[in-house]
Structures are given as C-alpha cells and as structure tokens.
Design a protein around this motif. Structure first.
Motif, PDB file in Angstrom:
ATOM      1  N   GLU A   6       0.838  -1.191   0.000  1.00  0.00           N
ATOM      2  CA  GLU A   6       0.000   0.000   0.000  1.00  0.00           C
ATOM      3  C   GLU A   6       0.877   1.246   0.000  1.00  0.00           C
ATOM      4  OE1 GLU A   6      -2.065  -2.970   2.882  1.00  0.00           O
ATOM      5  OE2 GLU A   6      -0.029  -2.260   2.458  1.00  0.00           O
ATOM      6  N   SER A   7       0.353   2.315  -0.584  1.00  0.00           N
ATOM      7  CA  SER A   7       1.037   3.602  -0.554  1.00  0.00           C
ATOM      8  C   SER A   7      -0.008   4.703  -0.706  1.00  0.00           C
ATOM      9  CB  SER A   7       2.080   3.690  -1.664  1.00  0.00           C
ATOM     10  OG  SER A   7       1.460   3.577  -2.929  1.00  0.00           O
ATOM     11  N   THR A 113      -0.930   1.553   5.187  1.00  0.00           N
ATOM     12  CA  THR A 113      -0.456   2.932   5.010  1.00  0.00           C
ATOM     13  C   THR A 113      -1.283   3.821   5.931  1.00  0.00           C
ATOM     14  OG1 THR A 113       0.010   4.664   3.379  1.00  0.00           O
ATOM     15  CG2 THR A 113      -1.994   3.390   3.027  1.00  0.00           C
TER      16      THR A 113
END
Length: 119
Positions: A6-7, A113
């Motif tokens: 995830e980002s 994230t």
C-alpha cells in the motif's frame, strides 16, 4: 515473495483528498477481489470497500459511501482507493487484502499505510 504494497497515505486537513494504491508484487491482482480495510487506534479492523476481480462490482461501508471510490487498473496490477472529503474519524491505518471474492477469506495482506486527518 508475494505481497501487497500500500502507498499514498499521509497527514491531511479535514475536507482534503488522498488516493491510496495497492500494488501486487509477485501477485497478479486481476485474479482476486481486492478489499480495503482500516484500523483506528483502539478499534477493531473494519472493512471499507471491495472490488471484484473484473471490477464489475464494488461495495462500500456506510461511513464512506459517497466519499470514497475504489477502482482497479489490472494493466498496472494496482487497485486504488480515492478518499475525498476526509474527516478526522477516517484516521486509521489502511490495508488492502486479496481474496477470491469480496467477503471471502484473504490470501494476502499488505502492511498498511497511515492516513491521518487533522487540523
């Protein structure tokens, strides 16, 4: 090693927007339904949204309906979660997970994230 990454999280003010990404590494995401979940401090993890492998069907938890949008780009092996009109209560670690179908048991999870909404 197969994993989800995830980002896109960050610290934003109320009313702002973010776009989260869930990328597959060693995993071909178009074989899976992808769900987004979140966990706030001191609370249980909750489902936020899910999209089927084809992208033909999506669902959303009531607190985010009309504000969040899930989508996928199978050519980029990535699923997105667009977060609009963010509220302080959206503050949480956001995770993505891959399953055969929405509401099914997840085979893969990302590490998450952080999204923080604060003035």
């Amino acid at each position: 090693q197969s994993q989800l990454v995830e980002s896109g999280g960050g610290l934003v003010q109320p009313g702002a927007s973010l776009r989260l990404s869930c990328a597959g590494s060693g995993i071909t995401l178009d074989a899976y339904a992808i769900g987004w979940f979140r966990q706030a401090p001191g609370k249980e993890r909750e489902g936020v949204s899910c999209i089927t492998s084809s992208g033909g069907s999506t669902n959303y938890a009531d607190p985010v309906k009309g504000r969040f949008t899930i989508s996928r780009d199978n050519a980029k092996n990535t699923v997105y979660l667009q977060l609009n009109s963010l509220k302080p209560e959206d503050t949480a670690v956001y995770y993505c997970a891959a399953a055969d179908y929405c509401s099914g048991p997840a085979y893969y999870w990302g590490l998450g994230t952080q999204v923080t909404v604060s003035s």
